[in-house]
Design a protein around this motif. Sequence first.
Motif, PDB file in Angstrom:
ATOM      1  N   PHE A  28      42.969  34.378  42.902  1.00  0.00           N
ATOM      2  CA  PHE A  28      42.941  33.037  42.321  1.00  0.00           C
ATOM      3  C   PHE A  28      42.859  31.971  43.419  1.00  0.00           C
ATOM      4  CE2 PHE A  28      45.105  33.800  37.939  1.00  0.00           C
ATOM      5  CZ  PHE A  28      44.100  34.692  37.627  1.00  0.00           C
ATOM      6  N   ILE A 137      34.234  38.428  39.112  1.00  0.00           N
ATOM      7  CA  ILE A 137      35.686  38.616  39.237  1.00  0.00           C
ATOM      8  C   ILE A 137      35.975  39.971  39.865  1.00  0.00           C
ATOM      9  CG2 ILE A 137      37.856  38.810  37.950  1.00  0.00           C
ATOM     10  CD1 ILE A 137      36.593  36.955  35.852  1.00  0.00           C
ATOM     11  N   ALA A 162      41.099  33.700  35.486  1.00  0.00           N
ATOM     12  CA  ALA A 162      40.180  34.164  36.529  1.00  0.00           C
ATOM     13  C   ALA A 162      38.767  33.648  36.272  1.00  0.00           C
ATOM     14  CB  ALA A 162      40.193  35.687  36.591  1.00  0.00           C
TER      15      ALA A 162
END
Length: 341
Positions: A28, A137, A162
């Motif tokens: 993150f 991701i 995300a």
Amino acid sequence: MSKVIALTIFASYFLFIFYLFGLILKDFFRTTSRTISANKVSVFTALTIVSFGHTWFYMFKFMSWSFSDYERTSLHAEAKSLLNRISSWLVDTKLFEQAWAAVSFGSMNWWWSEQLCLFTGGFWTVFVFHESRRYGIKNAWSYMLLGQVVAISVAANLFHLAILLSPQYSKPKPGGAGLAPSILWIPVLCSLLNVFISPFTNDVTFLPNLLTMHAVLMLPLLLPPARDLFSISYSSLYSTILVSAAVMRLKTTYLAISDDNFLSFLASAFETLHSHPAQSSIGYDIVWTTISFAAWARFGIKHEASVFSLVSAPIVSVGVIAPYVMRLTAGREQSFITAVP
């Protein structure tokens, strides 16, 4: 020696949870979208915290109940130290199996628990696989594993975060035009078959079926993706999940209602939700998962899903509503891409 191993495994379980949280949160901070909406991030951050606190309140309550229940049947428990009593409890108690057995047997118990199984084994596995590739991701497998060891609602909210924090959030790869490889749709269909079989298992077949249901969902997220001759469109895959989940929900709801009227059914559902701490943990996990998906449909994909479809989710199940909404979304994107010369 067995007591030391049991304590080590128990401690390692919590350490592994911290590791998964750390792995996810680390990404993150490394990758943040410049077009991020603070309000959206605040919504899913709050949902992550609240769902984690609520589901794990009941998880710890379940552990306390299990320990107390073991103590009532254990001889000379009062003569041992607390550490010895805990280690004896861990050696003699199969916590994972005990928790899932409590929430899987009984028509109303399964009415609650099936929803989480359908959502995870059907829609969410496809969603994590597909969207992690659209938005770049990393470590998509960690979200699935976190959902299995902590709570699906917690992992789902973190995965939504995300996506929001991804540098590709404003310009994702086309969603509807992609194809779902066989390494995705075969494990998903196998998992849905495990869900269907679950109510018919016994003391011997219950745990193997449950473990298989969990294990096969990791395969698409761990094995390298590759297009093959057996790939299908995501719209078709979501349609298959929708039909499969809807059929199972109709059967389970019919058995749960039986001879009761609808109001009695709702009262029974609420009573079952609070009948056992393990059931409360699973039940409120699906409640928060439903809220999370409704929030994502509104703020994430901005889908024009009918109010009825989202309001009916507590009864119809988010395991049915979610693939319905995403099927329309994938189909809409496919039509748009096809129309562009």
